[in-house]
Design an enzyme around this catalytic site. Structure first.
Site, mmCIF file in Angstrom:
data_model
loop_
_atom_site.group_PDB
_atom_site.id
_atom_site.type_symbol
_atom_site.label_atom_id
_atom_site.label_comp_id
_atom_site.label_asym_id
_atom_site.label_seq_id
_atom_site.Cartn_x
_atom_site.Cartn_y
_atom_site.Cartn_z
ATOM 1 N N ASP A 29 -37.762 81.801 -3.909
ATOM 2 C CA ASP A 29 -37.917 80.729 -2.921
ATOM 3 C C ASP A 29 -39.084 81.150 -2.026
ATOM 4 O O ASP A 29 -39.891 82.009 -2.418
ATOM 5 C CB ASP A 29 -36.599 80.529 -2.143
ATOM 6 C CG ASP A 29 -36.605 79.258 -1.297
ATOM 7 O OD1 ASP A 29 -36.558 78.168 -1.877
ATOM 8 O OD2 ASP A 29 -36.687 79.348 -0.055
ATOM 9 N N LYS B 144 -27.409 80.174 -2.118
ATOM 10 C CA LYS B 144 -28.731 80.510 -1.580
ATOM 11 C C LYS B 144 -28.639 81.880 -0.939
ATOM 12 O O LYS B 144 -27.558 82.302 -0.528
ATOM 13 C CB LYS B 144 -29.139 79.482 -0.517
ATOM 14 C CG LYS B 144 -30.619 79.422 -0.241
ATOM 15 C CD LYS B 144 -31.333 78.539 -1.246
ATOM 16 C CE LYS B 144 -32.816 78.474 -1.013
ATOM 17 N NZ LYS B 144 -33.468 77.498 -1.912
HETATM 18 P P1 NAD Z 1 -44.460 79.393 -1.078
HETATM 19 O O1 NAD Z 1 -44.155 80.509 -0.167
HETATM 20 O O2 NAD Z 1 -45.067 79.646 -2.425
HETATM 21 O O3 NAD Z 1 -45.425 78.316 -0.377
HETATM 22 C C1 NAD Z 1 -45.232 77.817 0.899
HETATM 23 C C2 NAD Z 1 -46.556 77.281 1.393
HETATM 24 O O4 NAD Z 1 -46.362 76.673 2.655
HETATM 25 C C3 NAD Z 1 -47.607 78.372 1.606
HETATM 26 O O5 NAD Z 1 -48.886 77.859 1.273
HETATM 27 C C4 NAD Z 1 -47.542 78.624 3.113
HETATM 28 O O6 NAD Z 1 -48.746 79.133 3.633
HETATM 29 C C5 NAD Z 1 -47.270 77.224 3.596
HETATM 30 N N1 NAD Z 1 -46.637 77.172 4.912
HETATM 31 C C6 NAD Z 1 -45.634 77.934 5.403
HETATM 32 N N2 NAD Z 1 -45.354 77.577 6.658
HETATM 33 C C7 NAD Z 1 -46.183 76.557 6.963
HETATM 34 C C8 NAD Z 1 -46.397 75.762 8.107
HETATM 35 N N3 NAD Z 1 -45.690 75.963 9.233
HETATM 36 N N4 NAD Z 1 -47.346 74.805 8.061
HETATM 37 C C9 NAD Z 1 -48.081 74.617 6.935
HETATM 38 N N5 NAD Z 1 -47.931 75.332 5.831
HETATM 39 C C10 NAD Z 1 -46.998 76.295 5.846
HETATM 40 O O7 NAD Z 1 -43.090 78.598 -1.227
HETATM 41 P P2 NAD Z 1 -42.668 77.556 -2.344
HETATM 42 O O8 NAD Z 1 -41.880 78.247 -3.368
HETATM 43 O O9 NAD Z 1 -43.848 76.723 -2.739
HETATM 44 O O10 NAD Z 1 -41.628 76.672 -1.523
HETATM 45 C C11 NAD Z 1 -42.035 75.635 -0.648
HETATM 46 C C12 NAD Z 1 -40.845 74.748 -0.359
HETATM 47 O O11 NAD Z 1 -40.339 74.223 -1.595
HETATM 48 C C13 NAD Z 1 -39.642 75.432 0.303
HETATM 49 O O12 NAD Z 1 -39.001 74.503 1.151
HETATM 50 C C14 NAD Z 1 -38.730 75.748 -0.872
HETATM 51 O O13 NAD Z 1 -37.389 75.883 -0.486
HETATM 52 C C15 NAD Z 1 -38.956 74.527 -1.716
HETATM 53 N N6 NAD Z 1 -38.624 74.703 -3.134
HETATM 54 C C16 NAD Z 1 -39.264 75.628 -3.891
HETATM 55 C C17 NAD Z 1 -38.948 75.735 -5.239
HETATM 56 C C18 NAD Z 1 -39.671 76.696 -6.148
HETATM 57 O O14 NAD Z 1 -39.431 76.647 -7.370
HETATM 58 N N7 NAD Z 1 -40.563 77.530 -5.661
HETATM 59 C C19 NAD Z 1 -37.968 74.921 -5.789
HETATM 60 C C20 NAD Z 1 -37.337 73.979 -4.984
HETATM 61 C C21 NAD Z 1 -37.686 73.873 -3.658
#
Ligand code: NAD
Length: 425
Positions: free
Chosen positions: A153, A113
């Site tokens: 991410d 990571k």
């Molecule tokens: P992203 O940045 O696209 O979306 C995150 C969302 O959460 C946004 O809408 C943001 O406004 C919201 N957010 C952030 N802080 C917040 C809070 N305190 N309260 C409410 N909403 C909040 O990110 P993502 O890629 O969708 O990732 C989200 C999660 O999924 C992370 O934990 C990431 O590690 C995990 N993840 C993502 C992927 C991927 O392919 N993108 C894969 C595996 C895991």
């Protein structure tokens, strides 16, 4: 945690949680203590300074990290996070989860990571590009298609990966698309990658409902915390299955409609207005209110630690699908499991992203690209057996905790590989 003799790693709750969960899995499966000790620490970590010239001419220096937790099964794999709270320990914890995730779903990849401690919303596009290019240069000695392959991410996206790929390629003198995944399709990305994590979340929910002998339908209510890359797709897919998505939120707050929010309309509204504020199809609620909503399925898909000791008693969902990494703290997790809530754990639930990242890497190495249907079929064919392995593991150990079962399943495969390879020198 007392048995880890290094303070560096223990700083973040996410890392401490990951080790607590590993200990729990280790004691349930009677894991060889030598293997357990090795898995509690990352193999390698690089901390870099990332200086960039801001648009106003000043120079700002940010701290960047890349942590490789375990590379027994293959090259490191894991996202790059741009967030103001990122630190070395958190990145190490996330790298550890990547190790178990890749092993659990059967990929020939290890766990890694990366991240930069920065609020990307405060940077212009040009500043973000400079930051990404300099960070890539600083970590270029430990990444590469055969070494460690970053992906997007929180706070990063396909454009970030395009800049990383270009920087790494410029330094070598030829195009090396395999150095990152989650790239735009035009430069070697995979069809279906952008939707893969959200889709995978939904595949696991469908499978869980099947195992529980329950049906998904118009009376099934869903809430989604974090309407980002993962949450928005998961919400749309749940709606397509005929469920009612009654609430969604982002960092600015939540939206609720007891009759179901029209997800397509919300996505279009967001694309036009860049914020959910003023969306006419739902009424505003706070994120705290969203977490406490009485729904059948809750999908936390934002950040880690949102369900914790102080708010866990207000959670009233029957099934929680961890779209985000580590959204439930260890103490809250125990309370929920004791209450009979089924928690589909992050390393299984959100593994769709790394699975299609792996497909992207394979397609790039072969220079032979698949249709989106082929990608989706292969994603499903990887996730469902992984879900079933975890379910069988729960039955084998007579536990109700899917998180421990997922870790055991991941650690079991990895342990065999570690013992076969032996300890060097
Ligand atoms: P992203 O940045 O696209 O979306 C995150 C969302 O959460 C946004 O809408 C943001 O406004 C919201 N957010 C952030 N802080 C917040 C809070 N305190 N309260 C409410 N909403 C909040 O990110 P993502 O890629 O969708 O990732 C989200 C999660 O999924 C992370 O934990 C990431 O590690 C995990 N993840 C993502 C992927 C991927 O392919 N993108 C894969 C595996 C895991």
């Amino acid at each position: 945690m007392g048995e880890i003799n290094s303070g560096i790693w223990e700083e973040s709750p996410l890392y401490r949680n990951a080790v607590l969960q590993l200990n729990e899995a280790g004691s349930t499966m009677h894991l060889d203590p030598n293997v357990l000790e090795r898995l509690k620490r990352p193999k390698r970590a690089l901390v870099v300074s990332v200086p960039i010239r801001l648009d106003d001419g000043a120079i700002a220096v940010f701290e960047g990290y890349r942590v490789q937790h375990n590379m027994t099964l293959g090259p490191g794999k894991g996202g790059i996070r741009y967030h103001q709270d990122v630190n070395l320990s958190e990145v190490a914890g996330l790298a550890m989860l990547m190790t178990f995730k890749c092993s659990l779903v059967g990929l020939p990849l290890g766990g890694a990571k990366g991240g930069i401690r920065v609020d990307p919303n405060l940077l212009s596009r040009q500043e973000k590009q400079a930051l990404t290019r300099r960070y890539t240069t600083e970590i270029n000695m430990i990444i590469g298609p055969d070494r460690d392959i970053p992906a997007p991410d929180v706070g990063t996206d396909a454009q970030t990966m395009a800049w990383m790929m270009d920087t790494f390629s410029q330094e070598r003198g030829y195009a090396i698309p395999g150095v990152v995944t989650g790239k735009p399709v035009e430069i070697g990305g995979s069809l279906g990658r952008a939707e893969s994590t959200g889709r995978g979340v939904v595949y696991t929910i469908v499978q869980a409902y099947q195992k529980l002998g329950m049906n998904l339908g118009p009376s099934t209510t869903v809430s989604v915390h974090g309407f980002g890359k993962v949450g928005a797709v998961a919400a749309e897919e749940m709606e397509m299955l005929g469920c009612k998505v009654v609430a969604v939120s982002d960092v600015s707050g939540g939206y609720y409609n007891k009759n179901g929010i029209k997800i397509r309309e919300l996505t279009q509204y967001l694309a036009k207005n860049r914020t959910m504020v003023g969306f006419p199809g739902a009424e505003p609620i706070t994120n705290d209110e969203l977490i406490a909503l009485k729904v059948d399925i809750f999908i936390p898909a934002a950040i880690d630690g949102v369900i914790h000791g102080d708010n866990v008693n207000r959670v009233s969902a029957k099934v929680i699908a961890e779209g985000a990494n580590g959204p439930i703290t260890a103490d809250a997790h125990k309370v929920l499991v004791d209450k009979g809530v089924l928690i589909i754990p992050d390393i299984l639930c959100n593994a769709g992203g790394v699975i299609v990242s792996y497909f992207e890497w394979v397609q790039g190495l072969q220079n032979f690209f698949w249709s989106e249907n082929e990608v989706n079929d292969k994603l499903k064919a990887t996730m469902i057996p992984a879900f079933d392995r975890v379910w069988s593991c729960m039955e084998k150990y007579k536990i109700r905790d899917m998180k421990t079962a997922a870790l055991i399943t991941g650690v079991e495969r990895l342990k065999k590989a570690m013992l076969l390879r032996g300890l060097f020198p």
